[in-house]
Motif scaffolding. Structure first.
Motif, PDB file in Angstrom:
ATOM      1  N   THR A 389     -20.830 -37.739 -52.141  1.00 52.74           N
ATOM      2  CA  THR A 389     -22.222 -37.473 -51.770  1.00 52.74           C
ATOM      3  C   THR A 389     -22.667 -38.261 -50.553  1.00 52.74           C
ATOM      4  O   THR A 389     -22.101 -39.291 -50.198  1.00 52.74           O
ATOM      5  CB  THR A 389     -23.161 -37.808 -52.933  1.00 52.74           C
ATOM      6  N   SER A 390     -23.751 -37.765 -49.951  1.00 50.44           N
ATOM      7  CA  SER A 390     -24.373 -38.444 -48.809  1.00 50.44           C
ATOM      8  C   SER A 390     -25.164 -39.668 -49.257  1.00 50.44           C
ATOM      9  O   SER A 390     -25.406 -40.566 -48.457  1.00 50.44           O
ATOM     10  CB  SER A 390     -25.313 -37.475 -48.078  1.00 50.44           C
ATOM     11  N   TRP A 391     -25.587 -39.667 -50.498  1.00 47.50           N
ATOM     12  CA  TRP A 391     -26.327 -40.820 -51.009  1.00 47.50           C
ATOM     13  C   TRP A 391     -25.381 -41.831 -51.647  1.00 47.50           C
ATOM     14  O   TRP A 391     -24.245 -41.543 -51.976  1.00 47.50           O
ATOM     15  CB  TRP A 391     -27.402 -40.382 -52.008  1.00 47.50           C
ATOM     16  N   GLY A 392     -25.921 -42.999 -51.839  1.00 46.56           N
ATOM     17  CA  GLY A 392     -25.114 -44.068 -52.392  1.00 46.56           C
ATOM     18  C   GLY A 392     -25.204 -44.142 -53.897  1.00 46.56           C
ATOM     19  O   GLY A 392     -26.072 -43.546 -54.538  1.00 46.56           O
ATOM     20  N   GLU A 393     -24.286 -44.864 -54.472  1.00 47.83           N
ATOM     21  CA  GLU A 393     -24.281 -45.132 -55.900  1.00 47.83           C
ATOM     22  C   GLU A 393     -23.912 -46.598 -56.079  1.00 47.83           C
ATOM     23  O   GLU A 393     -22.986 -47.092 -55.430  1.00 47.83           O
ATOM     24  CB  GLU A 393     -23.278 -44.233 -56.612  1.00 47.83           C
ATOM     25  N   SER A 394     -24.636 -47.298 -56.915  1.00 47.75           N
ATOM     26  CA  SER A 394     -24.429 -48.727 -57.111  1.00 47.75           C
ATOM     27  C   SER A 394     -24.625 -49.507 -55.808  1.00 47.75           C
ATOM     28  O   SER A 394     -24.200 -50.654 -55.700  1.00 47.75           O
ATOM     29  CB  SER A 394     -23.015 -49.012 -57.646  1.00 47.75           C
TER      30      SER A 394
END
Length: 481
Positions: A389-394
């Motif tokens: 994804t283009s968004w982050g996680e953690s």
């Protein structure tokens, strides 16, 4: 009875396989040009394609765990500019994200970018060696799939279905084309991890096709094939007599149970294993390869050594006529914290290591194939179960993305240095849905380059005519030369 009258009798008396063989019809495969009784007796006998093939072999490079192509090939200035901000609602239209970690702020991987070759393809600083081969690659930047969990999407990548039970792409190719080398399996699976990849043989099985078409796994290390060597205390003559007895017993069982494909596959495997005792060790033995070649594949670097070894063996198998070589990436030898490309957090650390593991070996493979005159008859496919994804996680990683990501191919029959499709400004979804390339389309295109029409490559299962692409799939003609 003359040959002509015998042929007429078989064709018109309804005597099943005899008539089918002489008329050019093979059950499950339809009409092909070179069907003979020998092909029906030996399921791995070479078969003619539907039309002239562009390539003879496929090296299928599965990047297990799903790398972020946003951090490898997909330069997105707007994503860098908007990093840290919420994802604009307009980019989320038409997709469901509730099955994963939720939508967080946009994430910039902090990579440096540069264009390479006459094609001007973008590469990040993670792939300095592969970037030198930009003009050999054909990018599909509008890849999509179904599912966003690894096991399900990996299964779809390899078999075209979300549930176990369908044949893998390599099994379909073995079934449709047979073997080009009777001393080696037509379909080989290799991996550079000490343990078998996740979901294991479900991703290289033959499904409802006869078991003889399943992939043969070559494990890492100096002896890739289990139980191939003859025991020290057994002579070649003793082993020959044991195999002859075993073959005779299996033949009796096969005659009694003619529909048991597992038994036929076992019988075939014993014969193949006997011949492989000579052919297989030579195929995977790298001792005669030059130090320059080993350096080319990164075998002298502990990070890329295991993957480079696998890819050099893949090249040697291509030289020997193996049709489909499925390579599943693992992790560098001795690595315990990172086991795949799966980077929900610490993406920079993960991809820094994984990219270094594969970058030089893949670049070396492309260079070696080209130098040896094999790239024109070989198809290399760089692929994964989905993107990121283009968004982050953690805060430091990326989530799963089945809506738009990059894969590439290289080899015969392709427009080299060409890019097909693309994603939106932040690299989340395919920009033009008419250019979306699903797994089925990728499979149809690979089959086409091998001279096979995916609509005519069929097998009757439970009264239904099945094909590799289920009821979907189209050849991506725009990438073909």
């Amino acid at each position: 009875m003359t040959n002509e009258s015998r042929r007429h009798f078989l064709q018109h008396a309804g005597l099943g396989l005899g008539a089918a063989a002489l008329s050019g019809f093979v059950p499950g495969l339809g009409f092909i040009n070179a069907a003979t009784a020998a092909q029906l007796i030996d399921p791995l006998a070479p078969k003619e394609p539907h039309f002239p093939a562009k390539v003879k072999s496929v090296i299928w490079l599965h990047q297990n765990g799903a790398p972020s192509t946003l951090d490898l090939y997909d330069y997105k200035p707007d994503l860098i500019k908007l990093a840290g901000k919420p994802v604009p609602d307009s980019f989320l239209t038409g997709i469901k994200t509730s099955t994963q970690g939720g939508v967080n702020t946009l994430f910039d991987g902090k990579r440096s970018w540069k264009q390479y070759g006459e094609s001007g393809a973008w590469f990040s600083d993670l792939l300095p060696n592969l970037a030198q081969h930009a003009d050999k690659l054909t990018f599909i930047k509008s890849s999509v799939t179904i599912g966003a969990t690894h096991d399900i999407s990996i299964l779809k990548l390899n078999t075209g279905d979300l549930n176990p039970g369908r044949p893998s792409l390599g099994a379909w190719i073995s079934y449709a084309l047979g073997s080009a080398n009777p001393d080696l399996p037509p379909y080989v699976v290799m991996y550079n991890s000490p343990s078998e990849p996740r979901a294991g043989s479900a991703n290289w099985n033959s499904g409802f096709l006869p078991a003889v078409y399943q992939g043969t796994a070559f494990r890492p290390g100096p002896s890739p094939i289990y139980y191939l060597e003859r025991p020290e205390l057994r002579t070649a003559e003793q082993q020959r007599k044991s195999l002859d007895l075993l073959r005779r017993l299996n033949q009796l069982g096969s005659e009694r149970y003619p529909s048991d494909t597992e038994l036929k596959a076992r019988l075939r495997s014993y014969d193949l294993a006997d011949r492989m005792q000579v052919a297989a060790p030579a195929a995977v033995d790298l001792s005669n390869e030059s130090e320059a070649t080993k350096e080319l594949y990164g075998i002298n670097d502990p990070i890329s050594s295991s993957y480079g070894t696998v890819l050099l063996r893949a090249r040697r198998l291509v030289e020997r006529g193996v049709r489909f070589i499925q390579v599943v990436s693992g992790a560098p030898e001795g690595e315990t914290d990172i086991v795949s490309w799966d980077a929900h957090d610490e993406l920079d650390k993960n991809h820094g290591l994984m990219a270094k593991m594969v970058d030089k070996p893949i670049a070396g493979l492309l260079h070696d194939l080209k130098t040896l005159g094999l790239l024109d008859t070989t198809l290399v496919v760089w692929t994964s179960e989905f993107g990121r994804t283009s968004w982050g996680e953690s805060g430091t990683g990326r989530d799963h993305n089945p809506w738009g990501y990059t894969q590439w191919l290289a080899g015969g029959g392709l427009k080299a240095g060409f890019t097909y499709g693309g994603t939106d400004e932040i690299g989340l979804q395919v920009a033009d849905k008419n250019t979306a390339v699903d797994t089925y389309d990728l499979h149809a295109t690979v089959l086409h380059l091998l001279g096979l029409n995916h609509l005519k490559t069929t097998f009757i299962h439970n009264g239904r005519s099945e094909r590799p692409t289920v009821v979907y799939g189209k050849v991506v003609k725009d990438i073909l030369a």
